[in-house]
Design a protein around this motif. Sequence first.
Motif, PDB file in Angstrom:
ATOM      1  N   LEU D 258     -10.096   1.424   2.875  1.00  0.00           N
ATOM      2  CA  LEU D 258      -9.189   1.472   3.289  1.00  0.00           C
ATOM      3  C   LEU D 258      -8.183   0.669   2.193  1.00  0.00           C
ATOM      4  CD1 LEU D 258      -6.071   1.557   4.966  1.00  0.00           C
ATOM      5  CD2 LEU D 258      -7.153  -0.658   6.169  1.00  0.00           C
ATOM      6  N   GLU D 259      -8.967  -0.741   1.828  1.00  0.00           N
ATOM      7  CA  GLU D 259      -7.978  -1.241   1.209  1.00  0.00           C
ATOM      8  C   GLU D 259      -8.005  -0.296  -0.253  1.00  0.00           C
ATOM      9  OE1 GLU D 259     -10.988  -4.365  -0.028  1.00  0.00           O
ATOM     10  OE2 GLU D 259     -11.024  -5.200   1.819  1.00  0.00           O
ATOM     11  N   LYS D 262      -4.944   1.857  -0.466  1.00  0.00           N
ATOM     12  CA  LYS D 262      -4.077   0.969  -0.532  1.00  0.00           C
ATOM     13  C   LYS D 262      -4.085   1.528  -2.470  1.00  0.00           C
ATOM     14  CE  LYS D 262      -3.809  -1.221   3.507  1.00  0.00           C
ATOM     15  NZ  LYS D 262      -3.818  -2.869   3.919  1.00  0.00           N
ATOM     16  N   LYS D 266      -0.349   2.786  -4.309  1.00  0.00           N
ATOM     17  CA  LYS D 266      -0.451   1.855  -5.704  1.00  0.00           C
ATOM     18  C   LYS D 266      -0.242   2.029  -7.607  1.00  0.00           C
ATOM     19  CE  LYS D 266      -0.402  -2.361  -3.232  1.00  0.00           C
ATOM     20  NZ  LYS D 266      -0.908  -3.610  -2.265  1.00  0.00           N
ATOM     21  N   VAL D 270       2.497   5.983  -4.638  1.00  0.00           N
ATOM     22  CA  VAL D 270       3.214   6.470  -3.441  1.00  0.00           C
ATOM     23  C   VAL D 270       3.519   5.204  -2.249  1.00  0.00           C
ATOM     24  CG1 VAL D 270       2.709   8.693  -4.064  1.00  0.00           C
ATOM     25  CG2 VAL D 270       0.564   7.565  -2.861  1.00  0.00           C
ATOM     26  N   TRP D 271       2.559   4.465  -3.166  1.00  0.00           N
ATOM     27  CA  TRP D 271       3.037   3.446  -1.885  1.00  0.00           C
ATOM     28  C   TRP D 271       4.306   2.689  -1.693  1.00  0.00           C
ATOM     29  CZ3 TRP D 271      -0.063   0.695   0.535  1.00  0.00           C
ATOM     30  CH2 TRP D 271       0.312  -0.594   1.282  1.00  0.00           C
ATOM     31  N   ARG D 277       3.372   5.753   2.954  1.00  0.00           N
ATOM     32  CA  ARG D 277       2.751   4.424   3.399  1.00  0.00           C
ATOM     33  C   ARG D 277       2.139   4.202   4.788  1.00  0.00           C
ATOM     34  NH1 ARG D 277       5.958   0.463   1.091  1.00  0.00           N
ATOM     35  NH2 ARG D 277       6.814   0.210   3.247  1.00  0.00           N
ATOM     36  N   ILE D 280      -0.822   5.207   5.019  1.00  0.00           N
ATOM     37  CA  ILE D 280      -1.888   4.518   5.945  1.00  0.00           C
ATOM     38  C   ILE D 280      -1.502   3.707   6.348  1.00  0.00           C
ATOM     39  CG2 ILE D 280      -2.491   2.513   4.115  1.00  0.00           C
ATOM     40  CD1 ILE D 280      -1.150   3.895   1.591  1.00  0.00           C
ATOM     41  N   ALA D 332      -3.508  11.538  -2.806  1.00  0.00           N
ATOM     42  CA  ALA D 332      -2.185  10.117  -3.711  1.00  0.00           C
ATOM     43  C   ALA D 332      -2.556  10.699  -4.567  1.00  0.00           C
ATOM     44  CB  ALA D 332      -3.140   8.978  -3.352  1.00  0.00           C
TER      45      ALA D 332
END
Lengths: 370, 370, 393, 393
Positions: D258-259, D262, D266, D270-271, D277, D280, D332
């Motif tokens: 999951l980290e 992210k 970024k 797409v963050w 997001r 996520i 992503a």
Amino acid sequence: MDFDFSDDQEQLRDAVRRWVDRSYTFERRRAAVKAGGFDRTTYGELAELGLAGLYVPEDQGGMGMGPVEAMVVMEELGRGMVLEPLGQTLIASGVLGAYAPQDLQDAWLPRIASGDALVVLAHQERRARWRLDVSETQATESGGAWQLSGTKSLVPAGDEADAFLVPAMAQGRLALFLVEQGGGVHASGYVTQDGSRAAEVKFDKAPATLVAQDGLPALEHAVDIGIAALCAEAVGVIDKTMALTADYMNTRKQFGVPIASFQALRHRMADMKMQQELARSMSYYASLKLNAPAEERRRAMARAKYQLNVAMRFVGQNSVQLHGGIGVTDEYIGSHYFKKLTQMELTFGDTLHHLGEVSSRMQDTAGVFA
Amino acid sequence: MDFDFSDDQEQLRDAVRRWVDRSYTFERRRAAVKAGGFDRTTYGELAELGLAGLYVPEDQGGMGMGPVEAMVVMEELGRGMVLEPLGQTLIASGVLGAYAPQDLQDAWLPRIASGDALVVLAHQERRARWRLDVSETQATESGGAWQLSGTKSLVPAGDEADAFLVPAMAQGRLALFLVEQGGGVHASGYVTQDGSRAAEVKFDKAPATLVAQDGLPALEHAVDIGIAALCAEAVGVIDKTMALTADYMNTRKQFGVPIASFQALRHRMADMKMQQELARSMSYYASLKLNAPAEERRRAMARAKYQLNVAMRFVGQNSVQLHGGIGVTDEYIGSHYFKKLTQMELTFGDTLHHLGEVSSRMQDTAGVFA
Amino acid sequence: MDLAFTPEEQQFREEIRAWVRENLPQDIAHKVHNSLHLTREDMQRWAKILGKKGWLGYGWPQQFGGPGWNAVQKHLFEEETALAGAPRIVPFGPVMVAPVIMAFGSPEQHKRFLPGIASGEVWWSQGYSEPGAGSDLASVKTRAERRGDKYIVNGQKTWTTLGQYGDWIFCLVRTDTSGKPQTGISFLLIDMKSPGIEVRPIIMLDGGHEVNEVFFDNVEVPAENLVGEENKGWTYAKHLLSHERTNIADVNRAKRELERVKRIAKAEGVWEDMRFRDEIAKLEVDVVALEMLVLRVLSAEKSGKNSLDIAGLLKIRGSEIQQRYTELMMLAGGAFSLPFIQEAMEAGWQGDFPGGAVALAPLAATYFNMRKTTIYGGSNEVQRNIVAQTVLG
Amino acid sequence: MDLAFTPEEQQFREEIRAWVRENLPQDIAHKVHNSLHLTREDMQRWAKILGKKGWLGYGWPQQFGGPGWNAVQKHLFEEETALAGAPRIVPFGPVMVAPVIMAFGSPEQHKRFLPGIASGEVWWSQGYSEPGAGSDLASVKTRAERRGDKYIVNGQKTWTTLGQYGDWIFCLVRTDTSGKPQTGISFLLIDMKSPGIEVRPIIMLDGGHEVNEVFFDNVEVPAENLVGEENKGWTYAKHLLSHERTNIADVNRAKRELERVKRIAKAEGVWEDMRFRDEIAKLEVDVVALEMLVLRVLSAEKSGKNSLDIAGLLKIRGSEIQQRYTELMMLAGGAFSLPFIQEAMEAGWQGDFPGGAVALAPLAATYFNMRKTTIYGGSNEVQRNIVAQTVLG
């Protein structure tokens, strides 16, 4: 790390469950709905069990208990779909105890604990939707005395309550007040979808007492106490819904066999069981994070309410579907659990709202402890 | 309103299907993937069938057909997972025919129709993601001659193509150019997830011919031709995936019975069938809207690609799941259909992109005709 | 292959539209557009207006007084009436029992029953479901014993929609218990004023009275009210069920309600919320895809070239979409969907609704009510069985 | 009831963390953090480091040389190693066959086999699945005939993960065909260097060689390699399967990945896209809820007060989440996930990746590969059967 309940907690659960099973029958509830959705006698019985004083310190006449005990109690009340808003009492006693001046606490907490005074949160405004930081209610001060004007909607048992916790704008900033039922307060009550009572409450220069000048943190805390209580209540509702559905599926026959024998329906139940256990897990999480620092607490409540909302909708809708025709009749108790689940989804923020909260509060790392 | 195919269209379908069944075996395809993902001989066979000239007017040596014929052809090519990018040829011939000056059309359309020239769209840039209106490729003019500099990624068969349609910024505005393979063009090819070929194409002061000064409408049209073709191709891939899955379920035994007898799996297949028919419906819709005015066309393509993306992922993932272990092996043809579906989902805009397009293009009324 | 309607079809649509504009009572349309309570009188009034024009039986062949429209024309009629806010035609007479009477009834029955159905004068109810039977229709237990020129009927029907208004009811009854469940069923037309019939309301979870239980206690039915042959009722019932599903997708209502979702979202300020609008966008795609699916079926029916065996898909998808738009409307209302004030669902109510949000008053009830759509008419689980059969055998 | 770990548990965690920080080779962690190709040597190196510390068999009781940790301690070990980027322990030796040998093997077998497993020297493979059997494990067809002090084994196993590296293989073999399928199965330990064994690769859809077919052609196995009693292998197999599922949720890896989702979001821009997001965010809630579910199970195991019968739920949810994070990473990457350049999945590759997006090189392949997780270890459909049984009986 330990998820076992203590003996005291188990005893508390048993006491509440016994009261629900023996005293709070579906027939009694149905009559209460017909009579308007709130029954002071029932609320008195809850208070007699000590529940109204659950969050009130012992020296104020309460039980001085914490979020886990509240969770245990709310689960059982959820199982019985109890109409009287004990969650509101948890909010009021929790917030007054944490934010109000001592004299205000001394004046109200004992009365709340005894059940003599019902105090509820009156925060919903038409244009605010789920936002807590905006209000069109205005507070004005004159000679140390505050007056409130504005309208709050969907106030639980709003025409039966003795006082309200009310957020209002004071000199351009949100503050939190206590307003007593009486002069300058006009409450117009009605029944809501789940059979409980609410009211439109209009404040017209109503005398008010300041609870917290910096009202937003107190209001957020109030809502978070409400979310944790609601999550626990939802677990009770879901548990009962699952039990009803499983019973029905093992009883009801179609094409000569119990419908519990159809694999497609069995798998649906497995998916519902998943949601049930995720819901219970996140209800634990909400209660265990209720005393965390504000930022961590808010993030946790958003995650929990999001998961519970998803679970409530999934279990509710599928329970109705698995029941077939009987599931959409007023006569059958299951349809009332479904309506209760629906109403809870739309209380303290809907699914998309909390998704947004989770999204905007995400950090690099994530987990139960992050 | 009429969704029957004409006799000519049915004959066209039969001809392409025959070629796929007889000439384009899975073994041939596998060999082509190993050899790099593009086979000029195969492309020549498509051209011999007349398919490269499908959108080219008859007086330019083509068949002068329309989107429905293109749809019929692409469905069949999808069924066979044909690697050679006929969709690109539809884009090139469609866009050149609609936007290019006559002399450019005269120079290229006959060669495209005959299969002598493969022209592909080179528009993807690293930072643009799915946006069409931005480009870091620069076009400069000197004495009536244009030169292009920049990098385009994921250009289909980019190192095998004879020319490219390239959007680039000319005096701050997006224009569309034709660039021939050769001096100033450096294409570096590789195989993609579905086994077909693509290339990173670097333009370094590459000589270019202007197709359209106002490049964005032409580029959008190009992508929309591509979307409609891809939707039709996807229908073919989905059809074949469904057929493989149904066959497998009726053959494969577990616990002594064919797995097609398990109700939970049957219902999954029913859900997949739903997606299959919705996909086919929206592929029809895309092709039948391809000649609509730009705004209506763009809205329709977004709706169609969104639906097809949803269908492709659902059918692809569930087909693998219903197959069990065999479904994730390279040896089994089904896994290649799954990879093809995945790649198509990530071509010409992913699901969230097209959801955004639908969302921002919504009007008060909606429907097939709105 | 062509998406455009022919000039003739376009002209047909214009004629329908003009006629509806002039003849649909605006008070009724207002109720439909806002999910307000429709009375028996409302439904009857519109039925009679249609009946007078000869369009209540809009699916009927010309020989029985219908307009003889093809599949596309029927669709255009349904679309124009739905978008204009006409109530759904109560189907039990014109859509359900009439085709059975036409196909299997005697000339006397044609003469006796069809005119009252076509005019909208006579209200029919459906007596199919029985307690404990659900989707398993063949397990009919209500008995009809032949005594001379009469049948004596005993038993119970349930889920009888709008049965409280019914003049007549068509019933599946058991006339023989010796063979398989499907044999021994007969199709009987029963006057609901007959002694021994009792109609008891079933209150639904939204508080509404829409369905009923119907009890038969030694009800005498003239033998001439038997449709077709004794013990062949199952065949007729299946004929009826196939008719019942033609407009089951109800895509035209979905288009109207999608517009309404957008109106409510704008009024509630969630149209600007990307998350909420995305949900509407998904629904829009679902509706368009369903419409294309329906159009494909219509085209196949019209040309007769390729038949599309996807009634199950239409039922599943149509009902899911119905549930979704009622859900989205309720969600758009947010907490203000929660007051349950039944009077506020009546047209012309002048009371104070919480927050002044009276347009939201019926939304939660409508959402609750629509949970039935995936259950009735053959549950979506039964439909999935049927669809799977077409794919897997 | 308390969410916090005890001070002792906290200290335990710190000790593990410090040790991992010092002992996990960074080149291996780099590969794990980026889904790059792990060689046999990588896996073996880490196994031996753990073996030397006595932690390769971290679930083993002390009497067999394990650390004797309780459920929470095991979880903390798994969490710290996963978050740090340690490879998953190859389970066939220390997690699967060792507990069976401990429980049912002879003292001689303990002495002969456990040390090599604990040290990471000997690589074990699993011989359970057979062609055409899938989730129906009891239908074992590979025969083992007793001849004197030997078994002669003939047949075929399949889906043997990493079998190409195996020194030994534990097999379910049929020693009796007379009774029900579950009886007549025996549990045999076989040296993979024995004549007559052939290992053939199965190439997966991502192009990787991870599983194998193993053929047995008159393979001689000393009778002393039989575990427990002849024809009782099914009991031992079930024992093994119950052990296999303890860490099946793999929630600690999910937290690590999951980290990574992210980080990739970024890097790919797409963050900032609310739609992406939100996906996520949903995954984050899923992971936290799964972690709570796992912690509840651990707590119940630790206290022994309430047992939680939800292994099926852990398998289902864990595998769904595994699939989802690999899917989100691929999404992503967008179109730049599409190049299939196998060399780019090796650490230290210096070539040019399209768009310079080399971090995306393994994402699609990982997504494809993870489709297996809902199939193996008892498919999620079989798990749903099991879960339904707990609810409905």
